[in-house]
Structures are given as C-alpha cells and as structure tokens.
Design a protein around this motif. Structure first.
Motif, short mmCIF file in Angstrom:
data_model
loop_
_atom_site.label_atom_id
_atom_site.label_comp_id
_atom_site.label_asym_id
_atom_site.label_seq_id
_atom_site.Cartn_x
_atom_site.Cartn_y
_atom_site.Cartn_z
N ALA A 95 -42.79 -5.10 25.86
CA ALA A 95 -41.91 -4.90 24.71
C ALA A 95 -40.48 -4.71 25.19
CB ALA A 95 -42.36 -3.69 23.89
N GLY A 96 -39.56 -5.16 24.36
CA GLY A 96 -38.14 -5.00 24.67
C GLY A 96 -37.32 -4.97 23.40
N ALA A 97 -36.09 -4.52 23.51
CA ALA A 97 -35.22 -4.42 22.33
C ALA A 97 -33.77 -4.61 22.74
CB ALA A 97 -35.40 -3.07 21.64
N ALA A 98 -32.96 -4.99 21.79
CA ALA A 98 -31.54 -5.21 22.07
C ALA A 98 -30.73 -5.10 20.78
CB ALA A 98 -31.32 -6.58 22.70
N ILE A 99 -29.45 -4.78 20.94
CA ILE A 99 -28.50 -4.69 19.83
C ILE A 99 -27.27 -5.52 20.19
CG2 ILE A 99 -27.02 -3.19 18.43
CD1 ILE A 99 -28.89 -0.88 19.05
N VAL A 100 -26.79 -6.32 19.23
CA VAL A 100 -25.55 -7.08 19.39
C VAL A 100 -24.64 -6.76 18.21
CG1 VAL A 100 -24.51 -9.37 19.52
CG2 VAL A 100 -26.68 -8.92 20.68
N ASP A 101 -23.40 -6.44 18.49
CA ASP A 101 -22.43 -6.10 17.45
C ASP A 101 -21.98 -7.36 16.71
OD1 ASP A 101 -19.55 -5.60 16.37
OD2 ASP A 101 -20.30 -3.59 16.81
N ILE A 102 -21.97 -7.29 15.38
CA ILE A 102 -21.48 -8.43 14.58
C ILE A 102 -20.42 -7.97 13.57
CG2 ILE A 102 -23.55 -9.86 14.80
CD1 ILE A 102 -24.33 -8.85 11.94
N PRO B 266 -20.41 -8.81 5.14
CA PRO B 266 -19.70 -10.04 4.80
C PRO B 266 -20.60 -11.04 4.09
CG PRO B 266 -20.43 -10.17 7.05
CD PRO B 266 -20.85 -8.80 6.54
N ARG B 267 -19.99 -12.03 3.46
CA ARG B 267 -20.75 -13.17 2.95
C ARG B 267 -21.42 -13.87 4.12
NH1 ARG B 267 -16.13 -15.79 -1.07
NH2 ARG B 267 -16.11 -14.09 -2.62
N ALA B 268 -22.70 -14.20 3.93
CA ALA B 268 -23.44 -14.81 5.03
C ALA B 268 -24.45 -15.84 4.56
CB ALA B 268 -24.15 -13.72 5.84
N PRO C 33 -19.52 -18.25 2.99
CA PRO C 33 -19.11 -17.39 4.10
C PRO C 33 -18.07 -18.09 4.95
CG PRO C 33 -21.22 -18.41 4.58
CD PRO C 33 -20.87 -18.81 3.17
N ASP C 34 -17.38 -17.31 5.75
CA ASP C 34 -16.46 -17.87 6.74
C ASP C 34 -17.28 -18.63 7.77
OD1 ASP C 34 -13.59 -17.58 8.11
OD2 ASP C 34 -15.13 -17.29 9.64
N ALA C 35 -16.96 -19.91 7.98
CA ALA C 35 -17.77 -20.76 8.85
C ALA C 35 -17.79 -20.25 10.28
CB ALA C 35 -17.25 -22.20 8.81
N GLY C 36 -16.64 -19.78 10.75
CA GLY C 36 -16.59 -19.26 12.12
C GLY C 36 -17.43 -18.02 12.28
N TYR C 37 -17.40 -17.15 11.27
CA TYR C 37 -18.21 -15.93 11.36
C TYR C 37 -19.69 -16.26 11.29
CZ TYR C 37 -20.30 -11.43 10.65
OH TYR C 37 -21.09 -10.33 10.79
N LEU C 38 -20.08 -17.20 10.43
CA LEU C 38 -21.49 -17.56 10.33
C LEU C 38 -22.00 -18.10 11.67
CD1 LEU C 38 -23.95 -17.72 8.50
CD2 LEU C 38 -23.23 -20.02 7.85
N ALA C 39 -21.20 -18.91 12.35
CA ALA C 39 -21.61 -19.41 13.67
C ALA C 39 -21.75 -18.26 14.66
CB ALA C 39 -20.58 -20.42 14.17
N LEU D 142 -22.51 -15.19 13.91
CA LEU D 142 -23.70 -14.44 13.53
C LEU D 142 -24.96 -15.10 14.07
CD1 LEU D 142 -24.38 -12.87 10.07
CD2 LEU D 142 -26.12 -14.25 11.14
N GLU D 143 -25.05 -16.42 13.94
CA GLU D 143 -26.23 -17.12 14.46
C GLU D 143 -26.32 -16.95 15.97
OE1 GLU D 143 -26.63 -21.14 13.17
OE2 GLU D 143 -26.18 -20.69 11.08
#
Length: 435
Positions: A9-16, A91-93, A102-108, A110-111
C-alpha cells in the motif's frame, strides 16, 4: 494492529491550488472569481495492491477527464477510481457543465496532478496491514428535501499502516454536501472535508487522509439548495462552522473501533448508460424569454440564476436526449466493499446498496460513495420524482445537461453495484475452495 493480510500500500498528495482570478464552481449566484486561498486544494491517491482510489478537491470531473487519467497510469482500467470531493469552493473543472468552461491550462494541470499522485503512491508502496471499523454517526447531515427525512449515517474508516510501523493512509467517508461555505465565499477551500482531513492527519502523523464524499445528493448541514441563491454572509455558512463540523466528524472517525481485515484485493466495474428526460413542459423559446424577463427585476443572485437558465434553454437544452454513458466500480479490499457511483446520489440509494451487499442498510463492511468517474448531475430514487424540487426539476440546467436522469436510473445503479459485489464475492469463494 493484530493479524490480517499483508498487502502493498502507498499514498501521495499533490497540490492543485489554483491561482487567484480563476472562476469558481458550485453556485450560479456567485459572480466573483477566486480572490485567494483559505486552505490548499489537493489530489490524494491511496493504492492498495493494484487498485487505487483518487480524491480531487473540485466540484466534479467529466467522464472523459477520468478516462484520460486512467489511460495514463500503469493499472487496469477497472482498478482505478477517481472521485471529486464536490467542494463548492474549488475551480471549474467539468467541461460543458457546472457553471461554465474550466480554464484549459488548469484542467491540463489537474489531469497531470492526478497521474503524478497515482504514480507517487505506486512508488511509495510498502508492506502494510489494514483495519476497518464504523464510527458513530456524527449527526452533522440533515435531509435537505424532507424535514426529518432519511440520511446515510454510515462513517466507515480504513486505517492503513506499514507492517514495520508508520502510517500510510486513513480512508473514510461521510454523506453530507460540502457546502458549509456559501456563494459569498471567494477563497479556495476544501470546505468541511478539509478540516476532517487535517484533524486526522494531526493524530496520525505521516498518514494521507482521503475523504470520500458519500451519497449526499439530498443531505446538507441544514441548508437548502435555494438557500444558496444568496451572497449574504452568515455565521452558519462560515469557515468557523466548517472547522467545527469537520472536527466533529473527525472525532467520530478517530474513535471508530478497528478490526484487522484479511483476504484478497479485487476490483470490478461495469458500464451503464442512463436515460435522460426533460422535465420542462413549456417550449424552450418561451422559457428562455421568461427567465430573461424575470432576471430584470430579481435580486442579483436570483438574476444570475435566471440568466444561467436562459442560457441553458438556448444551448444544452437543444441537444438530443441521448443516454448518458457512465460506470459503476466496486473494490473488494479484504472483504470491505468500496462502491463507487457516478453523479449525485441520494442517501436512500446508498442504504439500498448496503442492504443488497451487507444485508443491512446501515452498518456492515461497505463504503458507498458518489461523484466517482463522472459527475453529470443528480440521480434521484424513483420515489423522489413526485416531490419535484431543485434536484429533480432544475439542477440539470446548471449542470448543462440536456435533461434530467429518468426515473429508475438510481435503481439501475443499485442493481449494477449489487451484481458487481456478488461477482467479487463469488471470486473470493472460488479462491477459498481452491485453497
């Protein structure tokens, strides 16, 4: 921790957390973009065996977004579940839905963050043991459609700890809309689930707390959907109250009795196409014109809502009422079932699923949560349609869907989830026989 199966098992967090200035999602009445950050928005991933749960601090995700993320990671498609927290302070997503593009740059970004979180969690895997238990009802959620109506009080908690010590993750779920903060708020926030996670991580240093928003389609903290058509501040819908309620839920989760789980870790998913209907009886041209007239004399928050409805009548409402392709996934983690449903689901549906797979509407060994692998709107139980209201008759307009989900859709989700759970249980029985 006691005995039980050892699993990687493992876990991680990424700031968005987005920058200030991006449009927020969740309230048609809110016209201002974000002006700052109250608490960080994140992607959180928890890997158990070769399955992964991902929670994203946005109001929703499109099915296509989730599909692209799943295709980019080295796991089987049905072993990946991507959920939205459903915070109304993000944000819009969701392209084409929930208040605008959504903002296209932000959506990319996020993915990419979702992929990075999964890859990091996979890289962090180590031998671990898992315990499970149900916390007492924190009594935060209220049925927002019927006074004293049904809620889902289930508070399931999974704790994952390295076999040689050290916390990996705590996974929990509760069914209450993350709408403590209202339309007056312009700061990025994970709402009350953010406070839940912080409290749990303070007690379990090193753990990633992953909060799964349960079937909260008809559950809030005492607010109503129409009560959100206002930008007036209040003590009830404040950061202080979000913190108070989050601490209350966290305390109940931390006190949950725990027992070791053992067994295999499996997953199964199934596609499901749900029919749409259009509740509006009047002609779209007449409706749009009337809503624009109404907006001229309405208070600003209501005027914004009427304008959004009029825009819907001119655009999305003209699209064909084609079935909406979605999916249901069930993980079986050592006998604990995690049922991932799309859309906004009501408490009664969660209880029906639990009855089908646990033999009881509350209790048992199941998580039942929604906003998973696509959020196209509310999917009410058949008995709710006669009551109408926002979730039945109106929400599809803000969602940008051509229509609402047809009666019987929620019942099909129940059947699909029960079938998947039974399939996994059968596989487990076969393994035991061969052993």
């Amino acid at each position: 921790m006691g005995a039980g199966a050892v699993v990687l098992a493992g876990a991680a967090i990424v700031d968005i957390t987005p920058p200030s200035g991006l449009a927020m999602a969740g309230y048609a009445a809110r016209l201002s973009p974000a002006t700052g950050t109250h608490d960080p928005l994140t992607v959180r991933a928890v890997v158990v065996g070769d399955t992964v749960l991902v929670s994203v601090d946005v109001i929703g995700l499109h099915e296509d977004t989730c599909r692209r993320i799943r295709a980019r990671v080295p796991l089987a498609d049905d072993h990946v579940v991507i959920t939205a927290l459903h915070t109304h302070g993000g944000p819009r997503a969701v392209p084409g839905r929930v208040g605008g593009a959504p903002d296209a740059g932000y959506l990319a970004r996020l993915e990419d963050a979702c992929v990075a979180a999964i890859e990091a969690a996979l890289a962090n895997r180590r031998p671990a043991r898992i315990t499970f238990g149900n916390g007492a009802d924190p009594e935060v959620a209220r049925n927002r459609r019927h006074e004293g109506g049904v809620t889902d009080p289930q508070l399931p908690v999974l704790r994952i700890r390295g076999e040689e010590g050290g916390w990996i993750a705590v996974v929990l779920s509760y069914a209450c809309h993350p709408v403590v903060l209202g339309a007056d708020n312009t700061l990025w926030t994970a709402d009350y689930p953010g406070a839940v996670r912080s409290a749990i991580e303070a007690v379990h240093p090193g753990a990633v707390a992953l909060f799964l928003t349960g079937c909260a389609g008809d559950a809030g903290i005492g607010d109503t959907p129409h009560g959100s058509i206002s930008t007036a501040p209040s003590d009830f819908r404040s950061f202080a109250n979000a913190e108070r309620l989050g601490q209350r839920i966290a305390a109940a989760a931390l006190a949950a009795p725990q027992a070791s789980i053992s067994g295999d870790f499996r997953a199964a998913s199934a596609p499901i196409a749900l029919d749409l209907v259009r509740p509006e009886q009047d002609q779209l041209d007449a409706l749009g014109a009337q809503w624009r007239v109404d907006s001229q004399t309405a208070a600003p928050a209501w005027a914004a809502l009427y304008e959004s409805w009029a825009d819907w009548a001119d655009t999305a409402a003209r699209e064909p009422l084609a079935p909406c392709p979605l999916r249901v996934t069930v993980f079986d983690w050592g006998g604990v079932r995690l049922v991932a449903l799309p859309g906004e689901i009501f408490a009664a549906t969660a209880r029906q699923i639990r009855q089908a797979i646990d033999g009881m509407p509350v209790g048992g060994r199941s998580f039942v949560f929604c906003f998973a692998d696509g959020v196209p709107g509310y999917i009410p139980p058949a008995e709710e349609y006669r009551f109408g209201g926002y979730e039945v008759d109106e929400a599809h307009r803000y969602y940008g869907m051509p229509g609402a989900f047809a009666p019987g859709s929620a019942e099909r989700l129940v059947q699909t989830a029960a079938t998947l759970a039974a399939t996994l249980a059968g596989e487990a029985a076969d393994i035991e026989k061969r052993a």
